[in-house]
Design a protein around this motif. Structure first.
Motif, PDB file in Angstrom:
ATOM      1  N   GLU A  40      37.977 -18.046 -43.098  1.00 50.38           N
ATOM      2  CA  GLU A  40      37.975 -18.525 -44.485  1.00 50.38           C
ATOM      3  C   GLU A  40      37.416 -17.476 -45.439  1.00 50.38           C
ATOM      4  O   GLU A  40      37.980 -17.209 -46.503  1.00 50.38           O
ATOM      5  N   VAL A  41      36.294 -16.851 -45.075  1.00 48.47           N
ATOM      6  CA  VAL A  41      35.686 -15.824 -45.927  1.00 48.47           C
ATOM      7  C   VAL A  41      36.602 -14.609 -46.050  1.00 48.47           C
ATOM      8  O   VAL A  41      36.795 -14.058 -47.140  1.00 48.47           O
ATOM      9  N   ALA A  42      37.194 -14.196 -44.922  1.00 45.83           N
ATOM     10  CA  ALA A  42      38.092 -13.039 -44.938  1.00 45.83           C
ATOM     11  C   ALA A  42      39.288 -13.283 -45.844  1.00 45.83           C
ATOM     12  O   ALA A  42      39.710 -12.391 -46.593  1.00 45.83           O
TER      13      ALA A  42
ATOM     14  N   PRO B  24      56.903   6.499 -41.421  1.00 50.20           N
ATOM     15  CA  PRO B  24      55.539   6.233 -41.895  1.00 50.20           C
ATOM     16  C   PRO B  24      54.603   7.409 -41.692  1.00 50.20           C
ATOM     17  O   PRO B  24      54.701   8.137 -40.699  1.00 50.20           O
ATOM     18  N   ARG B  25      53.698   7.572 -42.648  1.00 50.27           N
ATOM     19  CA  ARG B  25      52.669   8.609 -42.554  1.00 50.27           C
ATOM     20  C   ARG B  25      51.270   8.008 -42.551  1.00 50.27           C
ATOM     21  O   ARG B  25      50.297   8.697 -42.291  1.00 50.27           O
ATOM     22  N   ILE B  26      51.177   6.715 -42.869  1.00 53.79           N
ATOM     23  CA  ILE B  26      49.885   6.019 -42.868  1.00 53.79           C
ATOM     24  C   ILE B  26      49.991   4.800 -41.955  1.00 53.79           C
ATOM     25  O   ILE B  26      50.949   4.028 -42.051  1.00 53.79           O
ATOM     26  N   GLY B  27      49.024   4.647 -41.062  1.00 50.66           N
ATOM     27  CA  GLY B  27      48.953   3.487 -40.194  1.00 50.66           C
ATOM     28  C   GLY B  27      47.792   2.596 -40.600  1.00 50.66           C
ATOM     29  O   GLY B  27      46.758   3.084 -41.067  1.00 50.66           O
ATOM     30  N   ILE B  28      47.970   1.294 -40.439  1.00 52.12           N
ATOM     31  CA  ILE B  28      46.926   0.330 -40.789  1.00 52.12           C
ATOM     32  C   ILE B  28      46.810  -0.684 -39.663  1.00 52.12           C
ATOM     33  O   ILE B  28      47.806  -1.216 -39.184  1.00 52.12           O
ATOM     34  N   MET B  29      45.563  -0.962 -39.256  1.00 54.94           N
ATOM     35  CA  MET B  29      45.300  -2.022 -38.289  1.00 54.94           C
ATOM     36  C   MET B  29      44.506  -3.101 -39.001  1.00 54.94           C
ATOM     37  O   MET B  29      43.414  -2.852 -39.513  1.00 54.94           O
ATOM     38  N   LEU B  30      45.074  -4.310 -39.055  1.00 60.52           N
ATOM     39  CA  LEU B  30      44.499  -5.406 -39.821  1.00 60.52           C
ATOM     40  C   LEU B  30      43.747  -6.376 -38.923  1.00 60.52           C
ATOM     41  O   LEU B  30      44.244  -6.778 -37.876  1.00 60.52           O
ATOM     42  N   GLY B  31      42.556  -6.773 -39.379  1.00 62.50           N
ATOM     43  CA  GLY B  31      41.750  -7.719 -38.630  1.00 62.50           C
ATOM     44  C   GLY B  31      41.941  -9.155 -39.089  1.00 62.50           C
ATOM     45  O   GLY B  31      42.807  -9.460 -39.916  1.00 62.50           O
ATOM     46  N   THR B  32      41.090 -10.021 -38.577  1.00 64.30           N
ATOM     47  CA  THR B  32      41.187 -11.467 -38.774  1.00 64.30           C
ATOM     48  C   THR B  32      41.197 -11.859 -40.248  1.00 64.30           C
ATOM     49  O   THR B  32      40.303 -11.496 -41.008  1.00 64.30           O
TER      50      THR B  32
END
Length: 269
Positions: A249-251, A20-28
């Motif tokens: 719900e909105v997310a 991987p060359r791109i990292g992603i941190m995902l929220g709620t």
């Protein structure tokens, strides 16, 4: 810490086939991006040496896969400061991602809107931050093998990536807002008095994550993009009481447009 990072990254490299060359941190509530991943490999963070300890009711995973031809790493779940983790633990996954060869990182999360131009469901590009938590993951001894003692913050979020994100949003007919993000430790929703102070400081949106991770990524010389979903208006602006169920719900409703936007950004860089 450097030795711990090597142990963590070596374990992960033995488990995965991708680079991987791109990292992603995902929220709620923002997990729809995962549906676009191919060749997925999953590692439970509780299995990785030196990762923060996870409570029995909490799952934090590293997912490895690709968006078309681009290999990515996604942290699903987090180690929030408000759950008692130290900031070095909160940001540890960012440091491990760098050891895996990742040089670009996206922080995707939910936030509360302060600027009256924002509305519930608005997608918000972070251009700068204010650390309202009074603490930093950089406090303590520094190892120059990891990053410099004093970290420049003249461009905490990559202007190149922000411009790309705006161009792609226009093409997809998404109309994001942009501005300054304020970090608070939580876990309580801010008071109306606090929000008035934050607004006077020029803060447009507020949340309980992103800024410590941004500081760590800049320490490592990574290029950062942060996009938030405004899931509620801040106290004193929103006239109803806050609800975490409503935030989720909105997310989830915004997640479809957001995930397609992020997919296109990934392919563009």
């Amino acid at each position: 810490m450097y030795q711990k990072l090597l142990e963590s990254s070596t374990y992960i490299k033995r488990r995965i086939k991708s680079t991987p060359r791109i990292g992603i941190m995902l929220g709620t509530g923002l997990n729809k991006l995962l549906e676009k991943m191919e060749k997925e490999e999953v590692i439970d963070c509780s299995e990785i040496p030196n990762f923060p300890k996870v409570t029995p009711d909490k799952k934090v995973k590293l997912l490895f896969g690709s968006i078309q031809h681009v290999d990515i790493c996604v942290l699903q779940g987090r180690f929030p400061y408000y759950e008692g983790y130290g900031l070095k633990e909160v940001t540890y996954p960012v440091y491990v991602m760098k050891q895996l060869g990742i040089d670009s990182i996206f922080f995707i999360n939910s936030c509360g809107g302060i600027n009256n131009n924002l509305g519930i469901g608005t997608l918000f590009i972070v251009t700068d931050f204010v650390n309202l938590g009074g603490n930093s993951c950089l406090i303590g001894p520094n190892d120059n093998r990891i990053g410099p003692r004093f970290v420049d913050m003249s461009e905490p979020y990559s202007k190149e990536y922000i411009n790309k994100a705006k161009q792609i949003a226009h093409r997809l007919r998404i109309e994001p807002q942009q501005g300054v993000f304020g970090w608070v430790p939580g876990p309580y929703y801010e008071t109306a008095a606090e929000i008035r102070v934050f607004k006077n400081l020029g803060i447009d949106a507020v949340g309980m994550s992103v800024v410590p991770e941004t500081i760590a990524a800049n320490h490592l010389g990574m290029k950062v993009l942060s996009i938030c979903c405004v899931t509620n208006m801040a106290t004193g602006i929103q006239r109803t009481k806050h609800s975490n169920d409503w935030v989720i719900e909105v997310a989830e409703k915004a997640s479809t447009n957001l995930s397609e936007w992020i997919r296109n950004i990934i392919l563009s860089i």
